[in-house]
Design a protein around this motif. Structure first.
Motif, PDB file in Angstrom:
ATOM      1  N   GLY A  27       0.787  -1.230   0.000  1.00 47.48           N
ATOM      2  CA  GLY A  27       0.000   0.000   0.000  1.00 47.48           C
ATOM      3  C   GLY A  27       0.819   1.280   0.000  1.00 47.48           C
ATOM      4  N   CYS A  28       2.138   1.189   0.087  1.00 47.87           N
ATOM      5  CA  CYS A  28       3.003   2.378   0.092  1.00 47.87           C
ATOM      6  C   CYS A  28       3.663   2.498  -1.275  1.00 47.87           C
ATOM      7  CB  CYS A  28       4.064   2.261   1.177  1.00 47.87           C
ATOM      8  SG  CYS A  28       5.094   3.731   1.322  1.00 47.87           S
ATOM      9  N   SER A  29       3.577   3.650  -1.869  1.00 52.44           N
ATOM     10  CA  SER A  29       4.199   3.860  -3.179  1.00 52.44           C
ATOM     11  C   SER A  29       5.127   5.075  -3.167  1.00 52.44           C
ATOM     12  CB  SER A  29       3.116   4.029  -4.247  1.00 52.44           C
ATOM     13  OG  SER A  29       2.311   5.150  -3.929  1.00 52.44           O
ATOM     14  N   LYS A  30       5.618   5.432  -1.988  1.00 45.65           N
ATOM     15  CA  LYS A  30       6.501   6.589  -1.862  1.00 45.65           C
ATOM     16  C   LYS A  30       7.944   6.197  -2.136  1.00 45.65           C
ATOM     17  CE  LYS A  30       3.516   9.043   1.314  1.00 45.65           C
ATOM     18  NZ  LYS A  30       3.419   9.740   2.580  1.00 45.65           N
ATOM     19  N   ASP A  31       8.786   7.204  -2.299  1.00 40.52           N
ATOM     20  CA  ASP A  31      10.203   7.004  -2.580  1.00 40.52           C
ATOM     21  C   ASP A  31      10.883   6.367  -1.366  1.00 40.52           C
ATOM     22  OD1 ASP A  31      12.403   7.245  -4.298  1.00 40.52           O
ATOM     23  OD2 ASP A  31      13.067   9.057  -3.270  1.00 40.52           O
ATOM     24  N   ALA A  32      11.701   5.347  -1.611  1.00 37.57           N
ATOM     25  CA  ALA A  32      12.376   4.615  -0.542  1.00 37.57           C
ATOM     26  C   ALA A  32      13.875   4.868  -0.593  1.00 37.57           C
ATOM     27  CB  ALA A  32      12.104   3.130  -0.685  1.00 37.57           C
ATOM     28  N   GLY A  33      14.485   4.973   0.569  1.00 38.37           N
ATOM     29  CA  GLY A  33      15.908   5.232   0.630  1.00 38.37           C
ATOM     30  C   GLY A  33      16.705   4.181   1.371  1.00 38.37           C
ATOM     31  N   TRP A  34      16.047   3.176   1.921  1.00 35.42           N
ATOM     32  CA  TRP A  34      16.735   2.143   2.675  1.00 35.42           C
ATOM     33  C   TRP A  34      16.733   0.855   1.876  1.00 35.42           C
ATOM     34  CZ3 TRP A  34      18.889   2.892   7.553  1.00 35.42           C
ATOM     35  CH2 TRP A  34      18.653   4.124   8.114  1.00 35.42           C
ATOM     36  N   GLY A  35      17.916   0.373   1.509  1.00 34.89           N
ATOM     37  CA  GLY A  35      18.030  -0.863   0.742  1.00 34.89           C
ATOM     38  C   GLY A  35      18.545  -1.988   1.620  1.00 34.89           C
ATOM     39  N   PHE A  36      17.927  -3.142   1.504  1.00 33.87           N
ATOM     40  CA  PHE A  36      18.331  -4.318   2.271  1.00 33.87           C
ATOM     41  C   PHE A  36      18.634  -5.436   1.286  1.00 33.87           C
ATOM     42  CE2 PHE A  36      15.617  -1.773   4.920  1.00 33.87           C
ATOM     43  CZ  PHE A  36      16.266  -1.773   6.138  1.00 33.87           C
ATOM     44  N   VAL A  37      19.818  -6.030   1.427  1.00 37.83           N
ATOM     45  CA  VAL A  37      20.217  -7.052   0.461  1.00 37.83           C
ATOM     46  C   VAL A  37      21.315  -7.937   1.033  1.00 37.83           C
ATOM     47  CG1 VAL A  37      21.941  -5.560  -0.634  1.00 37.83           C
ATOM     48  CG2 VAL A  37      20.927  -7.390  -1.938  1.00 37.83           C
ATOM     49  N   LYS A  38      21.239  -9.205   0.660  1.00 41.06           N
ATOM     50  CA  LYS A  38      22.347 -10.120   0.912  1.00 41.06           C
ATOM     51  C   LYS A  38      23.288  -9.984  -0.281  1.00 41.06           C
ATOM     52  CE  LYS A  38      19.827 -13.494   3.617  1.00 41.06           C
ATOM     53  NZ  LYS A  38      19.362 -14.874   3.736  1.00 41.06           N
ATOM     54  N   PRO A  39      24.577 -10.294  -0.104  1.00 35.33           N
ATOM     55  CA  PRO A  39      25.508 -10.189  -1.232  1.00 35.33           C
ATOM     56  C   PRO A  39      25.035 -10.992  -2.448  1.00 35.33           C
ATOM     57  CG  PRO A  39      26.691 -10.549   0.805  1.00 35.33           C
ATOM     58  CD  PRO A  39      25.233 -10.703   1.128  1.00 35.33           C
ATOM     59  N   LYS A  40      25.171 -10.404  -3.611  1.00 37.97           N
ATOM     60  CA  LYS A  40      24.845 -10.999  -4.912  1.00 37.97           C
ATOM     61  C   LYS A  40      23.347 -11.208  -5.144  1.00 37.97           C
ATOM     62  CE  LYS A  40      29.317 -13.216  -5.329  1.00 37.97           C
ATOM     63  NZ  LYS A  40      30.040 -14.447  -5.595  1.00 37.97           N
ATOM     64  N   ALA A  42      19.367  -9.066  -5.509  1.00 36.55           N
ATOM     65  CA  ALA A  42      18.763  -7.766  -5.791  1.00 36.55           C
ATOM     66  C   ALA A  42      18.266  -7.138  -4.478  1.00 36.55           C
ATOM     67  CB  ALA A  42      17.588  -7.929  -6.756  1.00 36.55           C
ATOM     68  N   PRO A  43      18.458  -5.839  -4.306  1.00 41.12           N
ATOM     69  CA  PRO A  43      18.022  -5.198  -3.062  1.00 41.12           C
ATOM     70  C   PRO A  43      16.504  -5.026  -2.985  1.00 41.12           C
ATOM     71  CG  PRO A  43      18.993  -3.588  -4.533  1.00 41.12           C
ATOM     72  CD  PRO A  43      19.168  -4.920  -5.183  1.00 41.12           C
ATOM     73  N   HIS A  44      16.029  -4.949  -1.759  1.00 40.01           N
ATOM     74  CA  HIS A  44      14.633  -4.648  -1.473  1.00 40.01           C
ATOM     75  C   HIS A  44      14.613  -3.277  -0.804  1.00 40.01           C
ATOM     76  CE1 HIS A  44      13.178  -8.720  -2.329  1.00 40.01           C
ATOM     77  NE2 HIS A  44      14.384  -9.090  -1.893  1.00 40.01           N
ATOM     78  N   TRP A  45      13.708  -2.399  -1.229  1.00 34.69           N
ATOM     79  CA  TRP A  45      13.718  -1.009  -0.813  1.00 34.69           C
ATOM     80  C   TRP A  45      12.518  -0.685   0.061  1.00 34.69           C
ATOM     81  CZ3 TRP A  45      18.004   1.665  -1.673  1.00 34.69           C
ATOM     82  CH2 TRP A  45      18.879   1.188  -2.634  1.00 34.69           C
ATOM     83  N   PHE A  46      12.793   0.064   1.162  1.00 35.17           N
ATOM     84  CA  PHE A  46      11.754   0.474   2.102  1.00 35.17           C
ATOM     85  C   PHE A  46      12.008   1.897   2.558  1.00 35.17           C
ATOM     86  CE2 PHE A  46      11.904  -4.104   2.354  1.00 35.17           C
ATOM     87  CZ  PHE A  46      10.569  -4.448   2.366  1.00 35.17           C
ATOM     88  N   ARG A  47      10.940   2.567   2.945  1.00 33.01           N
ATOM     89  CA  ARG A  47      11.057   3.902   3.539  1.00 33.01           C
ATOM     90  C   ARG A  47      11.565   3.749   4.971  1.00 33.01           C
ATOM     91  NH1 ARG A  47       5.812   6.896   3.804  1.00 33.01           N
ATOM     92  NH2 ARG A  47       7.243   8.480   4.475  1.00 33.01           N
ATOM     93  N   TYR A  48      11.959   4.871   5.562  1.00 26.52           N
ATOM     94  CA  TYR A  48      12.456   4.857   6.936  1.00 26.52           C
ATOM     95  C   TYR A  48      11.412   4.267   7.881  1.00 26.52           C
ATOM     96  CZ  TYR A  48      14.255   6.562  11.374  1.00 26.52           C
ATOM     97  OH  TYR A  48      14.716   6.635  12.664  1.00 26.52           O
ATOM     98  N   GLU A  49      10.147   4.628   7.675  1.00 29.42           N
ATOM     99  CA  GLU A  49       9.078   4.154   8.549  1.00 29.42           C
ATOM    100  C   GLU A  49       8.859   2.639   8.439  1.00 29.42           C
ATOM    101  OE1 GLU A  49       8.813   6.715   6.455  1.00 29.42           O
ATOM    102  OE2 GLU A  49       8.595   8.426   7.802  1.00 29.42           O
ATOM    103  N   HIS A  50       9.212   2.042   7.306  1.00 28.75           N
ATOM    104  CA  HIS A  50       8.971   0.622   7.068  1.00 28.75           C
ATOM    105  C   HIS A  50      10.262  -0.198   7.032  1.00 28.75           C
ATOM    106  CE1 HIS A  50       5.468   2.551   4.741  1.00 28.75           C
ATOM    107  NE2 HIS A  50       5.042   2.240   5.958  1.00 28.75           N
TER     108      HIS A  50
END
Length: 58
Positions: A27-40, A42-50
């Motif tokens: 339900g969130c479609s805002k710009d995300a700045g936090w990327g979470f990823v294991k090496p090698k 693709a990253p998953h992106w979330f906002r600060y709140e999420h």
């Protein structure tokens, strides 16, 4: 023959410039700045709140 040295860019390099990522929280479609990823992977992106949701991708 040229004096230029051509070094191929790695496939995983991020292109130059501002990157825009959309938050993956339901339900969130805002710009995300936090990327979470294991090496090698693709990253998953979330906002600060999420960002807590992204920690399970580590």
């Amino acid at each position: 023959m040229s004096d230029e040295i051509r070094i191929p860019k790695p496939e995983y390099a991020t292109p130059a410039g501002v990157q825009h990522h959309v938050c993956e929280h339901d339900g969130c479609s805002k710009d995300a700045g936090w990327g979470f990823v294991k090496p090698k992977y693709a990253p998953h992106w979330f906002r600060y709140e999420h960002r807590a949701e992204g920690e399970h991708f580590l």
